[in-house]
Scaffold this active site. Structure first.
Site, PDB file in Angstrom:
ATOM      1  CG  ASP A 299      27.054  70.206  32.528  1.00  7.87           C
ATOM      2  OD1 ASP A 299      28.194  70.226  31.877  1.00  7.87           O
ATOM      3  OD2 ASP A 299      26.291  71.051  33.235  1.00  7.87           O
TER       4      ASP A 299
HETATM    5  C1  BGC Z   1      28.561  73.430  32.132  1.00  6.31           C
HETATM    6  C2  BGC Z   1      28.302  73.221  30.719  1.00  6.31           C
HETATM    7  C3  BGC Z   1      29.355  73.031  29.779  1.00  6.31           C
HETATM    8  C4  BGC Z   1      30.518  72.160  30.364  1.00  6.31           C
HETATM    9  C5  BGC Z   1      31.854  71.891  29.748  1.00  6.31           C
HETATM   10  C6  BGC Z   1      29.738  72.534  32.577  1.00  6.31           C
HETATM   11  O1  BGC Z   1      30.470  72.962  33.772  1.00  6.31           O
HETATM   12  O2  BGC Z   1      27.521  73.234  33.170  1.00  6.31           O
HETATM   13  O3  BGC Z   1      27.425  74.187  30.224  1.00  6.31           O
HETATM   14  O4  BGC Z   1      28.939  72.850  28.278  1.00  6.31           O
HETATM   15  O5  BGC Z   1      30.873  72.453  31.594  1.00  6.31           O
HETATM   16  O6  BGC Z   1      32.445  73.063  29.514  1.00  6.31           O
END
Ligand code: BGC
Length: 748
Positions: A299
């Site tokens: 993540d």
């Molecule tokens: C989220 C993810 C997401 C990523 C990219 C993160 O803050 O937890 O689910 O895919 O950002 O946007």
């Protein structure tokens, strides 16, 4: 003009050659499977990474993906390998048209294509896109086929916007309904989540897109703020049994049944070690036990320690400049803290997945978003959403002898319909990385006006309850639509409609006031997940439409007027009061103390908790009414081995109209010695559309996992010898058929 309401954390955001829309027997329009292979054939003339030079043995398509990756890794320099371990795009997360959430540059010398990544679970997040029904609404369909159709639309748009990987689906279990991303997951039950996830992944991957299940694992809260239970730093203390039985099974199903290509590791620590360097999660459960062959990515900025991540199983750090910075990795190799073999393994996993999904045998992805069939996709949104709408209450109205249930509504009975509420002219969605900038949308007000004619619908925004009640009293029927506010990055403070709202409308008071003035009041919830419903016994009809996607107004209208049966069932329990929640009353359980949250309830999550505590609920897991009635009969359970069985039973529509039945199979297991066991656990279900007077025989296979618990002593799944109860229910609290059977040498 349509309006969309979004929460605080908003991030700015097909009849086409390869995807054909078809209407399957169920009447649900789906994007048909465009297999990567047929996609390749259609564009064979175009240049692919493998169409040019000879002397690239990994371009031999008769070899397996693993063999091709092996040959390619052998041809790479160390610098080239290390360059594949880190992402290259810092700004794509803003979600602008023509960008990508993430990018990982390829290696032109060897024809390794650049890989493009996009959010997310509700649709593609880069410029305009189709806003799909929320995943929780999809889970309410109790239907992997519908999940497949949802995934196929997202996959089609992800591809046409030039991406190869989608950061979806989100499959974290709902441990508490205040969790900010409740709308984004598939609810409180591991079996239902796994089934829906599997369907969705098959749909998205049928479009040649690599799925990415997230957030692995135990990312069940955002926190009350960054410092109080915040997801970025919280340490989740949870037993292995609860992990194996509750928090991991949907991931396991995504890997072993859905064959998902990639996994996103999460922000929190799990039992002391951050998820993106967690040996148990990455090396043992995922890669060793489940045989996952794809790649794990972080993540955004979830990687912390490059040595542990490289050694314990993180393959790709997608946010650039973070832990897999080439200079850092090269230094660790030089110092011997990380071996060349580890780096090779990570590169191999990324490349073998790219081979498997045809990325070397089709042209590099490009943005062709003008070819998206917006109209067809908008129709699919309404079809899917209509299947997830749940009818929670439907009482009789009218004078004796002419009493009928309030729903469905009939056009001819309505001269004026009062449409009331702050969310009556909105399409709600959740905030954060799954926010979609919709192509267009149809609110309930738009759809009701289209159906009845604008002059028969009187709209009041509900900002003054007394005024709204007067409007309702003058109409034949009132529909009150109220929603909540949910977003990634912060939890709701209370599981209520008003928690976190930016306006001052008291939605609970609005409902009570209007329902007192107009007996024919239908209340519709447009919420991300379960909320408290203290007024529920004062209203005659109650419908949950969830965050419905861009065409939600159309779907709601179809259900209210009975064009389709309300076929949705609750994927999560609606509690009676906040104090009943599994996480209530103990800050160590939630939101955590000193950045440590203790999952003291163990496996008693969701309905397992309410059953175990013998608590009444407002509406149980699995519950939802139909406009018709069903009878259940002739349950037979036959053992097929010491630890497996097949259950058969008959469902008959004894009402006067076609309707949807969702029989659910729950197993009541004997308690393992010295351990607690849930009263019942969902192990099978079936969504059926049945004509009046007709019957369907349902067959549900139960493998040994359906009778197993995780034994920490054996470090494995185990079946207690004993007597098992098998219930067929219309919800977790209403068994209509029961049988008992002995397994693994036990007796009944
Ligand atoms: C989220 C993810 C997401 C990523 C990219 C993160 O803050 O937890 O689910 O895919 O950002 O946007």
């Amino acid at each position: 003009m349509a309006r969309s309401a979004r929460s605080q954390l908003k991030r700015p955001g097909l009849a086409a050659a390869l995807a054909v829309l078809a209407v399957v027997a169920t009447g649900l329009a789906v994007v048909t499977a465009t297999s990567p292979v047929s996609a390749v054939a259609a564009v064979a003339a175009a240049k692919t990474p493998c169409s040019a030079p000879a002397g690239r043995p990994w371009c031999n398509t008769s070899l397996s993906a693993d063999r091709r990756a092996e040959l390619l890794v052998a041809a790479m320099t160390l610098e080239e390998k290390v360059s594949l371990l880190g992402g290259d795009d810092l700004v794509g997360v803003a979600g602008q048209e023509g960008t990508h959430t993430g990018t990982s540059n390829g290696v032109p010398r060897l024809g390794i294509p650049t890989v493009y990544f996009s959010d997310g679970p509700v649709g593609v997040r880069q410029g305009k896109a189709t806003g799909m029904p929320s995943p929780l609404s999809l889970a309410a369909t109790f239907d992997p086929r519908t999940a497949r159709a949802h995934g196929a639309v997202v996959g089609d748009e992800v591809r046409r916007k030039g991406n190869d990987v989608v950061f979806a689906p989100t499959i974290n279990i709902m441990r508490t309904p205040v969790a900010g991303r409740t709308f984004e997951g598939f609810g409180e039950d591991p079996y239902l989540s796994g089934q829906v996830a599997t369907g969705w992944i098959r749909g998205v991957q049928s479009q040649g897109v690599i799925g990415n299940v997230k957030h692995y694992a135990a990312n069940n809260q955002e926190g009350q703020n960054v410092a109080v239970g915040g997801r970025l730093t919280v340490d989740v203390r949870v037993s292995e049994r609860a992990l194996r039985e509750i928090y991991l099974p949907a991931f396991e199903a995504a890997v072993t049944k859905g064959h998902v290509g990639s996994v996103m590791c999460a922000y929190p620590r799990v039992n002391g070690q951050f998820a993106c360097e967690n040996k148990f999660l990455l090396s043992e459960a995922l890669k060793q036990d489940w045989g996952f062959k794809g790649f794990v990515l972080t993540d955004y900025a979830a990687g912390k320690n490059p040595i542990d991540s490289l050694n314990n199983g993180l393959d790709l750090d997608i946010f650039p400049g973070a832990i897999y910075n080439p200079a850092v990795v090269l230094a660790l190799l030089a110092s011997g803290e990380v071996t060349q073999a580890k780096v090779d393994e990570h590169v191999h996993r990324i490349l073998r997945t790219m081979f498997e999904f045809g990325m070397f045998d089709r042209p590099q992805s490009t943005d062709r978003h003008t070819t998206i069939d917006k109209v067809a996709h908008n129709k699919v949104v309404a079809d899917i959403e209509a299947r997830g709408i749940v009818l929670l209450r439907n009482k009789h109205v009218g004078v004796p002898r002419h009493r009928t249930r309030l729903l469905p509504l009939h056009d001819k009975d309505i001269r004026t319909l009062a449409l009331i509420g702050p969310e009556a002219n909105k399409i709600k969605d959740g905030g954060g990385s799954s926010t979609i900038d919709e192509f267009y949308f149809t609110t309930p007000l738009d759809a009701l006006k289209a159906r009845l004619g604008a002059d028969r619908v009187v709209f009041d925004d509900g900002s003054d309850a007394a005024r709204a009640a007067a409007v309702a009293a003058k109409a034949d029927t009132a529909v009150v639509i109220v929603g909540d506010s949910m977003t990634e990055a912060v939890d709701k403070l209370e599981p209520t409609l008003n928690s976190g709202q930016t306006d001052v409308v008291d939605r609970d008071a609005l409902i009570t006031t209007v329902a007192a003035a107009q007996p024919r009041t239908v209340v519709v919830l447009q919420t991300g997940g379960p909320v408290l419903t203290p007024w529920r016994k004062k209203v005659r009809a109650l419908v949950e439409m969830w965050y419905p996607g861009q065409n939600g107004g159309t779907a709601l209208t179809r259900v209210l007027f009975g064009d389709v049966d309300p076929g949705g069932r609750l994927p999560a329990t609606f509690p009676r009061k906040a104090g009943d929640l599994p996480t209530a009353g103990d800050p160590e359980k939630y939101p955590g103390v000193a950045e440590t949250v203790r999952y003291k309830e163990g496996v008693m999550v969701g309905y397992r908790w309410y059953d175990h505590q013998r608590l009444g609920v407002a509406f149980p897991f699995g519950f939802g009414r139909s406009y018709t009635r069903f009878r259940y009969s002739r349950l037979e359970v036959d053992r097929t081995s010491r630890t497996s069985a097949v259950a058969r039973f008959v469902v008959t529509n004894v009402g006067t109209r076609r309707g949807t039945a969702v029989p659910q199979l729950y197993v009541g297991m004997p308690a393992p010695r010295g351990e607690q066991q849930a009263v019942r656990q969902l192990k099978g279900f079936k969504r059926l559309s049945i004509a009046p007077g007709r019957s369907r025989t349902v067959k549900i296979r139960l493998d040994s996992r359906a009778f197993s618990y995780w034994s920490s002593a054996a470090d494995d799944w185990s079946v207690v010898p004993g007597c098992y109860r098998i219930d067929i229910g219309t919800s977790s609290r209403n068994a209509v058929l029961t049988s008992r059977k002995a397994f693994n040498g036990g007796h009944c």
